[in-house]
Design an enzyme around this catalytic site. Structure first.
Site, PDB file in Angstrom:
ATOM      1  N   ASP A 221      -1.007   3.887   9.337  1.00  0.00           N
ATOM      2  CA  ASP A 221      -2.133   3.596  10.218  1.00  0.00           C
ATOM      3  C   ASP A 221      -2.066   2.114  10.579  1.00  0.00           C
ATOM      4  OD1 ASP A 221      -2.959   6.164   9.567  1.00  0.00           O
ATOM      5  OD2 ASP A 221      -5.011   5.589   9.102  1.00  0.00           O
TER       6      ASP A 221
ATOM      7  N   HIS B 101       4.633   5.684   4.996  1.00  0.00           N
ATOM      8  CA  HIS B 101       5.384   6.933   4.947  1.00  0.00           C
ATOM      9  C   HIS B 101       6.686   6.814   5.733  1.00  0.00           C
ATOM     10  CE1 HIS B 101       1.824   9.363   3.462  1.00  0.00           C
ATOM     11  NE2 HIS B 101       1.261   8.216   3.831  1.00  0.00           N
TER      12      HIS B 101
ATOM     13  N   SER C 197      -1.483  -6.251   5.703  1.00  0.00           N
ATOM     14  CA  SER C 197      -0.045  -6.246   5.520  1.00  0.00           C
ATOM     15  C   SER C 197       0.644  -5.663   6.746  1.00  0.00           C
ATOM     16  CB  SER C 197       0.312  -5.464   4.250  1.00  0.00           C
ATOM     17  OG  SER C 197      -0.647  -4.473   3.973  1.00  0.00           O
TER      18      SER C 197
END
Length: 300
Positions: free
Chosen positions: A117, A173, A260
């Site tokens: 995201d 992911h 991050s």
């Protein structure tokens, strides 16, 4: 002079929106005020500061921050794999898991999905980018990778930069199927990856502490996956097993507290980014999208 807001295109709402920056006052003082350079270099970018702040988010007392955070930023708790009141610390809440149905993985062998995201920016040809956040600044791939052979191979490749804010889901992911190698650590400082900081120091991406993983894929050749640390990121946690094949969308790891960044780099001529990413990136504007959505398509 009023501070310039951070705007992005939200793929979900199809609107331009203004980012609600967590800790904006501190960030603007640190990176935009000349006096802020003193604490910036003396304390904020040092790993000890982020470890100290991360330890605070691991303390039981930090649990009290969860409810106000949810109320302020309006997170959808129905997506959480566990109830909000089950988290023992703020950090447990921060790197929470989501229900699988909350982030469906776009199907198709030719589809590459977002690894996280966040707010995304693309460089379709890394070598031709001469205005990376600051006019006249070229993205320094050799400095980022610290590997001359890889830098040469990927010099004209394509790059996806996914910036995660503290309000985002913080697990990352695999964007495509393949076999991952071990993560290689490159130590560095921990500057903020917010545009507030990048507008003053575009080199943050290739200076900050980072980890690099090479993913060998059947259709795209080698893909480079990089986790970039930032101020107050306690650590980067890898949960995958090197050498074990993974499916698209499989979890790779997670960031502990702090904003991050995740960078994905493809070999030249292997992919074509989604049109909205290219359009808004040309305008210097990020696109908000979620893990599992379509980021690009394979060519050939």
């Amino acid at each position: 002079m009023p501070a310039e807001p951070i705007t992005f295109f939200n793929r979900l709402t199809q609107r331009l929106e203004t980012e609600a920056v967590y800790g904006e006052g501190f960030l603007r003082f640190t990176y935009e005020n000349p006096l802020g350079s003193l604490p910036l270099h003396a304390l904020v970018t040092r790993s000890a500061f982020s470890r100290w702040y991360g330890s605070r988010m691991d303390a039981p007392a930090s649990r009290a921050k969860i409810a106000p955070f949810l109320a302020t930023y309006g997170l959808d708790t129905s997506e959480f794999a566990e109830a909000p009141d089950s988290f023992r610390t703020f950090n447990e809440f921060f790197y929470r898991k989501l229900k699988p149905q909350a982030r469906p993985i776009a199907p198709g062998d030719d589809v590459i999905t977002f690894p996280a995201d966040g707010r995304h920016l693309v460089l379709p040809d890394i070598a031709s980018c001469t205005d990376f956040f600051v006019k006249g600044t070229r993205f320094d791939l050799a400095a980022l990778l610290r590997d001359d052979s890889l830098a040469t191979r990927f010099a004209r490749g394509s790059m996806l930069i996914s910036r995660l804010c503290p309000v985002d889901y913080h697990r990352f992911h695999f964007p495509c199927a393949g076999t991952p190698g071990p993560a290689r650590l490159i130590n560095g400082p921990l500057y903020s990856v917010s545009p507030i900081a990048l507008r003053r120091r575009a080199s943050i991406h290739w200076e900050n502490k980072r980890e690099i993983t090479l993913l060998r894929t059947p259709a795209l050749g080698d893909v480079l996956l990089l986790e970039v640390g930032a101020t107050c990121v306690g650590s980067i946690i890898q949960t995958y097993k090197p050498g074990v094949p993974v499916e698209k969308g499989a979890e790779k790891g997670y960031f502990r507290f702090g904003g991050s960044c995740f960078i994905t780099i493809f070999e030249p001529g292997k992919i074509r980014f989604a049109d909205d990413l290219v359009e808004h990136s040309r305008a210097g504007r990020e696109v908000y999208a979620r893990m599992g959505e379509v980021a690009a398509h394979a060519l050939g």
